[in-house]
Motif scaffolding. Structure first.
Motif, short mmCIF file in Angstrom:
data_model
loop_
_atom_site.label_atom_id
_atom_site.label_comp_id
_atom_site.label_asym_id
_atom_site.label_seq_id
_atom_site.Cartn_x
_atom_site.Cartn_y
_atom_site.Cartn_z
N ILE A 289 17.46 -4.22 21.19
CA ILE A 289 18.68 -4.14 22.01
C ILE A 289 19.58 -3.03 21.50
O ILE A 289 20.14 -2.24 22.28
N GLY A 290 19.72 -2.92 20.17
CA GLY A 290 20.54 -1.87 19.59
C GLY A 290 20.01 -0.49 19.89
O GLY A 290 20.77 0.45 20.17
N VAL A 291 18.68 -0.35 19.87
CA VAL A 291 18.06 0.95 20.17
C VAL A 291 18.30 1.34 21.62
O VAL A 291 18.59 2.51 21.92
N GLU A 292 18.20 0.37 22.54
CA GLU A 292 18.46 0.65 23.95
C GLU A 292 19.91 1.07 24.17
O GLU A 292 20.19 1.96 24.98
N LYS A 293 20.84 0.43 23.46
CA LYS A 293 22.24 0.83 23.55
C LYS A 293 22.43 2.26 23.05
O LYS A 293 23.20 3.03 23.61
N ALA A 294 21.72 2.60 21.97
CA ALA A 294 21.81 3.95 21.41
C ALA A 294 21.39 4.98 22.45
O ALA A 294 22.03 6.02 22.62
N ARG A 295 20.28 4.70 23.16
CA ARG A 295 19.81 5.61 24.20
C ARG A 295 20.85 5.75 25.31
O ARG A 295 21.10 6.85 25.81
N LYS A 296 21.44 4.64 25.71
CA LYS A 296 22.43 4.66 26.80
C LYS A 296 23.65 5.49 26.41
O LYS A 296 24.11 6.34 27.18
N TYR A 297 24.19 5.26 25.23
CA TYR A 297 25.39 6.00 24.81
C TYR A 297 25.08 7.48 24.62
O TYR A 297 25.91 8.34 24.94
N ALA A 298 23.90 7.80 24.12
CA ALA A 298 23.53 9.20 23.93
C ALA A 298 23.49 9.94 25.26
O ALA A 298 23.87 11.12 25.35
#
Length: 466
Positions: A289-298
């Motif tokens: 979930i944290g990795v997916e959030k990282a992709r979204k914010y990037a």
């Protein structure tokens, strides 16, 4: 509504040294006189000179409320162009509300959000762009945003808009006059002159629209996202920039599982920092979930800080990160340079080139978050990437308001239509129609072509006492 006398607390409603209750309207001074008593009880505020300050007391009937200073300002030389009284009292929450209640009981109504500035606009003291600049000054998040807002408050945007409108209006009037009276006003050779002017105006509009990108950064700060593989030093970088231990740092990979957000200032530039989970393939559901959030914010970032562990070789996770951030402004922080390096600047550039990266958008800096090296170069690089080091001293106009940008873009489109009509040798009344559209679009910026709903929406965003 404009004839009502209004009142509100004009300072922050919190315990402080001084609080101000502002009263504005035709009966502002008479209202203050009903509750104000001078030391000898002989002075009446209605009789004093404008722009003077008077010591005394506020009473609710026979009950003493507070010791105050009353500032009397008579129309039209006031913020609202109406009679205005400001009561400077002690800054306690209870006493400010008590005085406001007494004022309201004696002939005023509570001001709506932004109504004092709205009256300044409606009464012709400021135009709409200057009124919006008032709010930008209040909410400025960094030094550059404040300077830009103050310049707009002084008229940098409205003066430019008015100048462009005057040029356009002259051409509209000339065309209409020539069409109405062709015997005395000739249009022979006019199209070449109009084309030259339309090209010049269009370039100015284009420059203003293009400035909105820097204007957004000025006003809101740079949305900065830190990405990288786990344990590359992302959280350590955030802690250094913030100046305190905001993020947990351990020797174990995958410590950061959610986003951490902090706002900082570098050389007066606002950075909205977001530290993200390390990007890698993982079977941990929470980490995923944290990795997916990282992709979204990037994907929504203005600037990417890509932290690379220089002591570990690049792998498929780095390939994924580089593909994710391709096309963005990126600063690669080649971190852990205090250890033996197995990744060089050349390796980073070569790898990024292989995923079609625009080298002009990338900077590579050697850092060590452990030894705090490379931070000065990093700060200077951010300033150069966004402002070329010039924004603090030049006199450029930066559009920081989305409403202004949209109106300018519409005006530019109308001026392009004028140029298209000229190229197609269309009749002169076609030029006039598109010139009028550009004139109207620019008018919306300064409030000369707006409806009541838009005015109410703009001032509804203001605080109560402004």
């Amino acid at each position: 509504m404009k004839s009502d006398t209004i009142a509100a607390i004009a300072t922050a409603v919190s315990d402080s040294g001084i609080g101000i209750i502002r009263i504005s309207g035709e009966n502002a001074i008479e209202t203050a006189d009903r509750i104000y008593r001078s030391r000898n009880n002989k002075k009446r505020l209605i009789d004093v000179e404008s722009h003077t300050i008077h010591y005394g007391y506020i009473y609710d009937g026979d009950e003493l409320v507070d010791e105050v200073m009353a500032v009397v300002m008579k129309a039209p030389n006031t913020y609202t162009k109406e009679n205005t009284v400001e009561i400077d009292c002690h800054g306690g929450i209870l006493v400010m509300h008590k005085i406001l209640d007494v004022v309201l009981k004696n002939g005023c109504r509570l001001a709506e959000p932004g109504e004092f500035t709205k009256r300044a606009f409606l009464n012709g003291r400021i135009d709409l762009s200057k009124a919006e600049a008032v709010m930008d000054v209040i909410h400025a998040k960094n030094e550059f945003a404040l300077k830009s807002s103050v310049r707009q408050l002084k008229g940098s945007v409205s003066d430019k808009v008015r100048s462009l409108r005057e040029e356009i209006l002259y051409e509209i009037a000339f065309i209409e006059s020539a069409l109405d009276d062709p015997e005395h006003i000739s249009l022979e050779g006019y199209t070449k002159k109009l084309e030259e002017k339309a090209v010049r105006i269009n370039r100015q509009l284009e420059k203003l629209v293009d400035s909105a990108e820097n204007g957004k950064v000025l006003k809101d700060g740079i949305n900065t996202v830190i990405v990288g593989k786990p344990n590359a030093g992302k959280s350590s970088l955030l802690n250094i920039l913030v100046g305190e231990e905001k993020a947990i740092v351990t020797g174990f990979a995958g410590t950061t599982r959610d986003v951490l957000e902090e706002s900082i200032k570098l050389h007066g530039i606002g950075l909205n920092m977001i530290d993200t989970a390390g990007i890698r393939d993982t079977n941990d559901e929470v980490e995923k979930i944290g990795v997916e959030k990282a992709r979204k914010y990037a994907g929504n970032a203005d600037l990417i800080l890509y932290v690379v562990d220089a002591s570990c070789r690049l792998d498929e996770n780095d390939d994924e990160i580089m593909k994710l951030i391709a096309g963005k402004k990126v600063i690669v922080l080649l971190n852990k340079t205090d250890l033996e390096q197995v990744v060089t600047e050349e390796d980073i550039v070569k790898k990024m080139t292989s995923v079609s990266f625009n080298s002009g958008l990338v900077r590579v800096i050697k850092t060590s978050t452990k030894e705090h090296t490379g931070m000065d170069v990093f700060e200077d690089t951010i300033k150069q990437m966004f402002f070329q080091g010039e924004i603090a001293v030049n006199d450029e106009i930066y559009i920081t308001n989305l409403r202004h940008k949209e109106a300018l873009a519409e005006a530019r489109e109308s001026m392009q239509m004028v140029l298209n009509s000229l190229a197609d040798q269309m009749p002169e009344d076609f030029y006039s129609i598109d010139l009028m559209s550009a004139y109207a679009a620019l008018g919306r910026i300064i409030g000369e072509e707006v409806d009541d709903d838009l005015v109410n929406e703009i001032f509804g965003k203001f605080c109560m006492g402004k």
